[in-house]
Design a protein around this motif. Structure first.
Motif, PDB file in Angstrom:
ATOM      1  N   ASP A  41       0.606  -1.484  -0.037  1.00 43.85           N
ATOM      2  CA  ASP A  41       0.237   0.340  -0.066  1.00 43.85           C
ATOM      3  C   ASP A  41       0.873   1.374  -0.027  1.00 43.85           C
ATOM      4  O   ASP A  41       0.181   2.169  -0.405  1.00 43.85           O
ATOM      5  N   TYR A  42       2.147   1.675   0.416  1.00 45.47           N
ATOM      6  CA  TYR A  42       3.564   2.352   0.613  1.00 45.47           C
ATOM      7  C   TYR A  42       4.077   2.710  -1.019  1.00 45.47           C
ATOM      8  O   TYR A  42       3.772   3.801  -1.076  1.00 45.47           O
ATOM      9  N   ILE A  43       4.255   1.620  -1.131  1.00 44.63           N
ATOM     10  CA  ILE A  43       4.989   1.813  -2.678  1.00 44.63           C
ATOM     11  C   ILE A  43       3.432   2.330  -3.773  1.00 44.63           C
ATOM     12  O   ILE A  43       3.794   3.445  -4.695  1.00 44.63           O
ATOM     13  N   GLU A  44       2.017   1.942  -3.428  1.00 46.17           N
ATOM     14  CA  GLU A  44       1.465   2.560  -4.147  1.00 46.17           C
ATOM     15  C   GLU A  44       1.277   4.079  -3.865  1.00 46.17           C
ATOM     16  O   GLU A  44       0.948   5.085  -5.029  1.00 46.17           O
ATOM     17  N   TYR A  45       1.184   4.353  -2.185  1.00 50.07           N
ATOM     18  CA  TYR A  45       1.293   5.685  -2.633  1.00 50.07           C
ATOM     19  C   TYR A  45       2.517   6.253  -2.881  1.00 50.07           C
ATOM     20  O   TYR A  45       1.904   7.543  -3.354  1.00 50.07           O
ATOM     21  N   LYS A  46       3.267   6.068  -2.687  1.00 52.20           N
ATOM     22  CA  LYS A  46       4.991   6.925  -3.125  1.00 52.20           C
ATOM     23  C   LYS A  46       4.596   7.505  -4.290  1.00 52.20           C
ATOM     24  O   LYS A  46       5.291   7.964  -5.165  1.00 52.20           O
ATOM     25  N   ASP A  47       3.975   6.401  -5.331  1.00 52.73           N
ATOM     26  CA  ASP A  47       4.103   6.003  -6.746  1.00 52.73           C
ATOM     27  C   ASP A  47       3.430   7.883  -6.536  1.00 52.73           C
ATOM     28  O   ASP A  47       3.560   8.173  -7.693  1.00 52.73           O
ATOM     29  N   LEU A  48       2.705   7.924  -6.047  1.00 56.47           N
ATOM     30  CA  LEU A  48       0.968   8.445  -6.507  1.00 56.47           C
ATOM     31  C   LEU A  48       1.657  10.144  -6.422  1.00 56.47           C
ATOM     32  O   LEU A  48       1.699  10.877  -6.446  1.00 56.47           O
ATOM     33  N   MET A  49       2.219   9.625  -4.999  1.00 54.94           N
ATOM     34  CA  MET A  49       3.638  11.293  -4.569  1.00 54.94           C
ATOM     35  C   MET A  49       4.320  11.817  -5.920  1.00 54.94           C
ATOM     36  O   MET A  49       4.947  12.740  -5.605  1.00 54.94           O
ATOM     37  N   GLY A 245      42.792  11.409   9.010  1.00 52.96           N
ATOM     38  CA  GLY A 245      41.172  11.842   9.070  1.00 52.96           C
ATOM     39  C   GLY A 245      40.022  10.802   8.685  1.00 52.96           C
ATOM     40  O   GLY A 245      39.008  11.141   9.995  1.00 52.96           O
ATOM     41  N   LEU A 246      40.510   9.151   9.383  1.00 53.01           N
ATOM     42  CA  LEU A 246      39.177   8.118   9.179  1.00 53.01           C
ATOM     43  C   LEU A 246      39.244   8.405  10.778  1.00 53.01           C
ATOM     44  O   LEU A 246      38.209   8.161  11.950  1.00 53.01           O
ATOM     45  N   ASN A 247      40.530   8.726  12.010  1.00 51.50           N
ATOM     46  CA  ASN A 247      40.711   8.678  13.397  1.00 51.50           C
ATOM     47  C   ASN A 247      39.728  10.224  13.979  1.00 51.50           C
ATOM     48  O   ASN A 247      39.671   9.969  15.022  1.00 51.50           O
ATOM     49  N   SER A 248      39.637  11.420  12.692  1.00 51.81           N
ATOM     50  CA  SER A 248      38.894  12.289  13.001  1.00 51.81           C
ATOM     51  C   SER A 248      37.402  12.390  13.267  1.00 51.81           C
ATOM     52  O   SER A 248      36.405  12.795  13.649  1.00 51.81           O
ATOM     53  N   ARG A 249      36.805  10.883  13.137  1.00 50.46           N
ATOM     54  CA  ARG A 249      35.025  10.396  12.888  1.00 50.46           C
ATOM     55  C   ARG A 249      35.521   9.329  13.190  1.00 50.46           C
ATOM     56  O   ARG A 249      35.947   8.149  13.164  1.00 50.46           O
ATOM     57  N   ASP A 250      34.156   9.137  13.537  1.00 56.59           N
ATOM     58  CA  ASP A 250      33.448   7.235  13.965  1.00 56.59           C
ATOM     59  C   ASP A 250      32.396   7.265  13.087  1.00 56.59           C
ATOM     60  O   ASP A 250      31.655   8.243  12.942  1.00 56.59           O
ATOM     61  N   GLN A 251      32.430   6.336  12.142  1.00 60.33           N
ATOM     62  CA  GLN A 251      31.789   6.188  11.090  1.00 60.33           C
ATOM     63  C   GLN A 251      29.912   5.415  11.679  1.00 60.33           C
ATOM     64  O   GLN A 251      30.740   4.256  11.944  1.00 60.33           O
ATOM     65  N   LYS A 252      29.118   5.834  11.745  1.00 65.81           N
ATOM     66  CA  LYS A 252      28.439   5.713  13.013  1.00 65.81           C
ATOM     67  C   LYS A 252      27.564   4.391  12.071  1.00 65.81           C
ATOM     68  O   LYS A 252      27.063   3.122  12.909  1.00 65.81           O
ATOM     69  N   TRP A 253      26.473   4.680  10.913  1.00 66.23           N
ATOM     70  CA  TRP A 253      25.998   3.566  10.134  1.00 66.23           C
ATOM     71  C   TRP A 253      26.222   3.768   8.945  1.00 66.23           C
ATOM     72  O   TRP A 253      26.444   5.102   8.313  1.00 66.23           O
ATOM     73  N   VAL A 254      25.562   3.147   7.834  1.00 64.52           N
ATOM     74  CA  VAL A 254      25.995   3.007   6.760  1.00 64.52           C
ATOM     75  C   VAL A 254      24.938   1.817   5.851  1.00 64.52           C
ATOM     76  O   VAL A 254      24.362   0.812   6.818  1.00 64.52           O
ATOM     77  N   TYR A 255      24.165   2.752   4.944  1.00 65.81           N
ATOM     78  CA  TYR A 255      23.160   2.468   4.557  1.00 65.81           C
ATOM     79  C   TYR A 255      23.011   2.316   3.524  1.00 65.81           C
ATOM     80  O   TYR A 255      23.656   3.088   2.581  1.00 65.81           O
ATOM     81  N   LEU A 256      23.002   1.322   2.875  1.00 65.32           N
ATOM     82  CA  LEU A 256      22.788   0.831   0.605  1.00 65.32           C
ATOM     83  C   LEU A 256      21.561   0.879   0.340  1.00 65.32           C
ATOM     84  O   LEU A 256      20.573  -0.018   0.971  1.00 65.32           O
ATOM     85  N   ALA A 257      21.129   1.630  -0.246  1.00 62.12           N
ATOM     86  CA  ALA A 257      20.162   1.841  -1.123  1.00 62.12           C
ATOM     87  C   ALA A 257      19.605   2.587  -2.803  1.00 62.12           C
ATOM     88  O   ALA A 257      20.864   2.135  -2.763  1.00 62.12           O
ATOM     89  N   THR A 258      18.561   2.013  -3.115  1.00 59.42           N
ATOM     90  CA  THR A 258      18.094   1.810  -4.293  1.00 59.42           C
ATOM     91  C   THR A 258      17.216   3.032  -4.542  1.00 59.42           C
ATOM     92  O   THR A 258      16.197   3.055  -3.820  1.00 59.42           O
ATOM     93  N   LEU A 259      17.432   3.577  -5.379  1.00 56.05           N
ATOM     94  CA  LEU A 259      16.214   4.947  -6.141  1.00 56.05           C
ATOM     95  C   LEU A 259      15.752   4.651  -6.605  1.00 56.05           C
ATOM     96  O   LEU A 259      15.941   3.937  -7.804  1.00 56.05           O
ATOM     97  N   GLU A 260      14.514   4.768  -5.948  1.00 59.93           N
ATOM     98  CA  GLU A 260      12.604   4.231  -6.258  1.00 59.93           C
ATOM     99  C   GLU A 260      12.232   5.385  -7.737  1.00 59.93           C
ATOM    100  O   GLU A 260      11.312   4.890  -9.129  1.00 59.93           O
ATOM    101  N   ASN A 261      12.086   6.123  -6.678  1.00 58.76           N
ATOM    102  CA  ASN A 261      11.557   7.760  -7.242  1.00 58.76           C
ATOM    103  C   ASN A 261      12.178   8.892  -7.483  1.00 58.76           C
ATOM    104  O   ASN A 261      13.252   8.339  -6.427  1.00 58.76           O
ATOM    105  N   VAL A 262      12.032   9.716  -8.385  1.00 60.96           N
ATOM    106  CA  VAL A 262      12.961  10.842  -8.677  1.00 60.96           C
ATOM    107  C   VAL A 262      11.773  11.946  -9.544  1.00 60.96           C
ATOM    108  O   VAL A 262      11.780  11.783 -10.224  1.00 60.96           O
ATOM    109  N   VAL A 263      12.167  13.331  -8.860  1.00 59.00           N
ATOM    110  CA  VAL A 263      11.729  14.891  -9.218  1.00 59.00           C
ATOM    111  C   VAL A 263      12.813  15.237  -9.455  1.00 59.00           C
ATOM    112  O   VAL A 263      13.401  15.616  -8.670  1.00 59.00           O
ATOM    113  N   ARG A 264      12.748  15.605 -10.609  1.00 55.07           N
ATOM    114  CA  ARG A 264      13.848  16.906 -10.887  1.00 55.07           C
ATOM    115  C   ARG A 264      13.752  17.668 -11.242  1.00 55.07           C
ATOM    116  O   ARG A 264      13.026  17.436 -12.710  1.00 55.07           O
TER     117      ARG A 264
END
Length: 264
Positions: A41-49, A245-264
């Motif tokens: 249902d949400y996939i259908e909704y985001k396509d409408l959006m 440079g790596l030691n100056s920050r903490d990499q908290k999370w990494v998320y891999l995602a696929t683009l489904e809808n785009v508006v430009r």
């Protein structure tokens, strides 16, 4: 008097020109969780959006909109989608698109829908999803490229937290050390685009993240080639700078995602 007036006019024109030339990008990242029995249902909704957000783009309220499907991440059970809304200034970003604006653009996109139908559509959307995390970000720097955003594009959303006392050092590392590395990857054809963003809202020391990097790839082939790529031309000084440079920050999370809808 005329001379003073002329100076004031010139100053105002200069300020106006400087503001107009500011092409800083602002983005709101919304991490969305949908109940399992509501996913279709949400996939259908985001396509409408997609058509609704295109109306907002045509009206100048936003500069873009992306909808991503999460493939993997540290807490992927907490959400399945990432929605990114792009703005050209911080005021528009903070104001966002309120209910009145969304209803207005929905009526334009779908003139056959009644007020009751539109109201039900948005009410159903609220019941379908939860939004456990929202980030307001400002782009600091990005690579020079001609990357094209289209469905099927892959992105790695890397949430970072600058270590205490090393905020400025971390940002310099991203801009002066890591950006050239990513630019080289793009020129070698193993990456599509890279950008570095900072939170646009003040946060205390307990904030989970302070920055975000976006690593984009045109497809899985380019993504896996990028993972296997190693810059063998770095000397010892460059490798030491990378490690610092790596030691100056903490990499908290990494998320891999696929683009489904785009508006430009």
């Amino acid at each position: 008097m005329k001379k003073i007036f002329a100076i004031i006019i010139c100053a105002l024109l200069w300020v106006s020109s400087s503001y107009a030339q500011d092409d800083t990008k602002y983005m709101v990242f919304e991490f969305i969780k949908v109940e399992n029995d509501m996913i279709f249902d949400y996939i259908e909704y985001k396509d409408l959006m997609e058509k609704v957000y295109r109306q907002a783009l045509n009206d100048g309220k936003i500069s873009g909109w992306d909808f991503w499907s999460l493939q993997s991440g540290a807490d992927e059970g907490d959400f399945q989608h990432i929605m990114v809304t792009h703005y050209d200034d911080p005021v528009n970003m903070m104001n966002g698109l309120d209910t009145e604006a969304m209803i207005k653009y929905t009526k334009i996109a779908y003139p056959h829908l009644t007020d009751v139908q539109i109201g039900k559509m948005f009410q159903d959307e609220l019941e379908m999803r939860d939004m456990p995390m929202r980030l307001y970000m400002r782009e600091i720097v990005s690579t020079d490229d001609d990357f094209v955003m289209k469905p099927g594009v892959l992105a790695s959303f890397d949430l970072m937290k600058a270590r205490e006392g090393q905020f400025d050092a971390y940002e310099r590392a991203e801009m002066e050390i890591f950006r050239p590395i990513h630019q080289n990857r793009i020129e070698q054809g193993v990456m599509g685009h890279w950008s570095f963003l900072r939170t646009a809202l003040p946060q205390g020391s307990q904030a989970k993240s302070t920055h975000l990097t976006l690593n984009m790839y045109k497809d899985y082939m380019q993504f896996f080639n990028g993972q296997a790529y190693e810059d063998m031309n770095q000397d010892d000084a460059q490798r030491a700078a990378v490690n610092e440079g790596l030691n100056s920050r903490d990499q908290k999370w990494v998320y891999l995602a696929t683009l489904e809808n785009v508006v430009r």
